[in-house]
Design a protein around this motif. Structure first.
Motif, mmCIF file in Angstrom:
data_model
loop_
_atom_site.group_PDB
_atom_site.id
_atom_site.type_symbol
_atom_site.label_atom_id
_atom_site.label_comp_id
_atom_site.label_asym_id
_atom_site.label_seq_id
_atom_site.Cartn_x
_atom_site.Cartn_y
_atom_site.Cartn_z
ATOM 1 N N GLU A 3 35.755 12.942 43.577
ATOM 2 C CA GLU A 3 34.379 13.132 42.419
ATOM 3 C C GLU A 3 33.418 13.700 42.776
ATOM 4 N N GLU A 4 32.919 12.964 43.964
ATOM 5 C CA GLU A 4 31.871 14.077 44.286
ATOM 6 C C GLU A 4 31.939 15.819 44.829
ATOM 7 N N ASP A 5 33.605 16.122 45.253
ATOM 8 C CA ASP A 5 33.710 17.183 45.655
ATOM 9 C C ASP A 5 34.069 18.497 44.213
ATOM 10 N N LEU A 6 33.400 17.533 43.053
ATOM 11 C CA LEU A 6 33.321 18.719 41.486
ATOM 12 C C LEU A 6 32.027 19.284 41.384
ATOM 13 N N ILE A 7 31.829 20.306 40.535
ATOM 14 C CA ILE A 7 30.720 20.548 40.804
ATOM 15 C C ILE A 7 31.128 21.777 38.729
ATOM 16 N N ASP A 8 30.092 21.368 38.389
ATOM 17 C CA ASP A 8 29.902 21.030 37.078
ATOM 18 C C ASP A 8 29.434 22.776 36.674
ATOM 19 N N ILE A 9 29.950 23.994 36.021
ATOM 20 C CA ILE A 9 29.310 25.585 36.380
ATOM 21 C C ILE A 9 29.481 25.884 35.016
ATOM 22 N N LYS A 10 28.010 25.715 34.289
ATOM 23 C CA LYS A 10 28.386 26.904 32.728
ATOM 24 C C LYS A 10 28.085 28.475 33.035
ATOM 25 N N PHE A 11 28.805 28.576 32.332
ATOM 26 C CA PHE A 11 27.735 30.640 33.041
ATOM 27 C C PHE A 11 27.196 31.486 31.802
ATOM 28 N N ARG A 12 25.691 31.514 32.012
ATOM 29 C CA ARG A 12 25.360 32.534 31.252
ATOM 30 C C ARG A 12 25.532 34.019 30.539
ATOM 31 N N LEU A 13 25.698 34.666 29.405
ATOM 32 C CA LEU A 13 26.406 35.600 29.252
ATOM 33 C C LEU A 13 24.783 36.160 28.904
ATOM 34 N N TYR A 14 24.983 37.693 28.501
ATOM 35 C CA TYR A 14 23.934 38.807 28.243
ATOM 36 C C TYR A 14 23.101 38.487 27.133
ATOM 37 N N ASP A 15 23.436 37.592 26.318
ATOM 38 C CA ASP A 15 23.008 37.367 25.420
ATOM 39 C C ASP A 15 22.223 36.044 24.965
ATOM 40 N N GLY A 16 21.956 34.852 25.782
ATOM 41 C CA GLY A 16 22.119 33.848 25.785
ATOM 42 C C GLY A 16 23.222 32.673 25.425
ATOM 43 N N SER A 17 24.182 33.294 25.104
ATOM 44 C CA SER A 17 25.035 32.253 25.398
ATOM 45 C C SER A 17 25.594 32.064 26.558
ATOM 46 N N ASP A 18 27.002 30.327 26.285
ATOM 47 C CA ASP A 18 26.726 29.721 26.745
ATOM 48 C C ASP A 18 28.640 29.636 26.990
ATOM 49 N N ILE A 19 29.083 29.986 28.548
ATOM 50 C CA ILE A 19 30.632 29.865 28.514
ATOM 51 C C ILE A 19 31.008 27.986 29.191
ATOM 52 N N GLY A 20 31.195 27.182 28.401
ATOM 53 C CA GLY A 20 31.428 26.094 29.348
ATOM 54 C C GLY A 20 30.043 25.119 29.103
ATOM 55 N N PRO A 21 30.344 23.890 29.648
ATOM 56 C CA PRO A 21 30.523 24.054 31.135
ATOM 57 C C PRO A 21 31.640 23.782 31.564
ATOM 58 N N PHE A 22 32.375 23.658 32.998
ATOM 59 C CA PHE A 22 33.594 23.324 33.550
ATOM 60 C C PHE A 22 33.283 23.051 34.735
ATOM 61 N N ARG A 23 34.161 21.974 34.647
ATOM 62 C CA ARG A 23 34.269 21.181 36.364
ATOM 63 C C ARG A 23 35.622 22.595 37.618
ATOM 64 N N TYR A 24 34.463 22.229 39.047
ATOM 65 C CA TYR A 24 35.545 23.317 39.245
ATOM 66 C C TYR A 24 35.549 22.291 40.779
ATOM 67 N N SER A 25 36.557 23.048 41.630
ATOM 68 C CA SER A 25 36.165 22.214 42.934
ATOM 69 C C SER A 25 35.158 22.816 44.006
ATOM 70 N N SER A 26 34.949 22.670 44.806
ATOM 71 C CA SER A 26 34.034 23.362 45.812
ATOM 72 C C SER A 26 34.606 24.140 46.589
ATOM 73 N N ALA A 27 35.937 24.191 46.863
ATOM 74 C CA ALA A 27 36.743 25.252 47.232
ATOM 75 C C ALA A 27 36.758 26.676 46.088
ATOM 76 N N SER A 28 36.880 26.171 45.023
ATOM 77 C CA SER A 28 37.224 27.676 44.124
ATOM 78 C C SER A 28 36.253 28.614 44.802
ATOM 79 N N THR A 29 36.822 29.714 44.176
ATOM 80 C CA THR A 29 36.668 30.806 44.832
ATOM 81 C C THR A 29 35.754 32.060 43.665
ATOM 82 N N VAL A 30 34.656 32.280 44.333
ATOM 83 C CA VAL A 30 34.370 33.108 42.983
ATOM 84 C C VAL A 30 34.584 34.041 42.340
#
Length: 118
Positions: A3-30
């Protein structure tokens, strides 16, 4: 996956809206994050990325490289358990498309002069 290896990430778009949050492994690439953004892009937006190369991700004021992992991109001072990391999304349409849209008008210009001498 621990569980501690997972990171919650939310993506903020140009207009202030968001995609996510999604849970990713710390080994996931950009690059993997960018692929998710392209596939989950909200409908009805005026700017839409068509390929991963049109997206730049910014976290803690730095543009993230595609080959870096999420674990390498985390800001060490912002590591609070259970916190969602916000990454900003910048869309830059490909240069070829931009040049095609900004074609210079080569039609002859009609000179109009209206001078008044008194």
């Amino acid at each position: 996956m621990p569980e501690e290896d997972l990171i919650d990430i939310k993506f903020r778009l140009y207009d202030g809206s968001d995609i996510g949050p999604f849970r990713y492994s710390s080994a996931s690439t950009v690059d993997m994050l960018k692929q998710r953004i392209v596939s989950d892009w909200p409908k009805g937006k005026t700017v839409v990325p068509k390929v991963v190369s049109e997206i730049k991700l910014i976290s803690s004021g730095k543009i993230l490289e595609n080959s870096k992992t999420v674990g390498q991109c985390k800001a060490p001072f912002g590591d609070v358990p259970g916190r969602v990391i916000i990454m900003h999304v910048v869309v830059q349409p490909s240069l070829a498309k931009t040049k095609a849209e900004n074609k210079i008008d080569t039609s002859p210009k009609k000179g109009v002069c209206s001078c008044s001498i008194m």
